[in-house]
Design a protein around this motif. Sequence first.
Motif: not given
Length: 282
Positions: A27-31, A70-80
């Motif tokens: 729920x909070x991967x982007x944070x 997880x930060x890399x994963x979020x960056x690749x997705x470009x969104x939450x």
Amino acid sequence: MPPLLKIRTERGQMSAIERRIADFILDNAHLLRDYSSQQLASALGISQSSVVKFSQKLGFKGYPDLKYSIGEDVARAGADPQQAPAAPDISDDYLRLGDALHRSKAQAEEETRQANPREEIERIVQLLDGAPKLFVHGLGDDGLYAREFAMRLSLLGLLVVPHTDPILMLANLSAARPGDVLLMFSEFGNLPQLSQLSRQFQDMGGKVVSITRHTANPLRAHADAALVVCAHDRAPQVAQLLYRSAMHALLDFLFVLLCHANPDRQQQLAVNLERIDHLLDS
């Protein structure tokens, strides 16, 4: 496998504390970059060692490695990643909804591709190509998917026995022989009768291939091989569309691999398609 997808996949087999950590991260991967292991533990009311053990159970050296991945994963997705993929700022709902659905389908298909290891898919192709008979079973919406895929397999010259009734399927178990394969479609894989059918089919010497969601379930756990589908969205109507889209993409790839693995199948497909065209034109 990307860490967020791995967490979703293994969540059903986690302890209660591990599921709390998993849900918070999803729920909070982007944070997550702003949380230390101690801060995450305090937010959940658990010990810091629980966070460290959770990270190690997923195959990371510790929480910092998990957070970085997880930060890399979020960056690749470009969104939450728990939300539908971000769409351009479009005021027209018609265009905005269409773009969001397209992006969500693409993400679901990519996650499904990553969740199915090449070795498992190639083994399933070998099982299907070498099976004397293929039994294909599904109930409800799963039955629609099962019938469609059964028809495509039949066009390749495979002997396919489709079923959408568990009673009739049970009656046909007497026709099962060693080496036969049962393709069992079940989105959630929790129906007891399906697990019972699978076990009885295995007792006859057959192999069971399950097609379910990626979450842990009894049918998948006891199958000889498994295909998994990833589809997530907060809106139920969209989640169902993503499931269908991702599963069709997976089955399409399986169909192409079957054609590629056996040139005779391609020839039989061409013959059958020509016969169908001739019948429709007459």
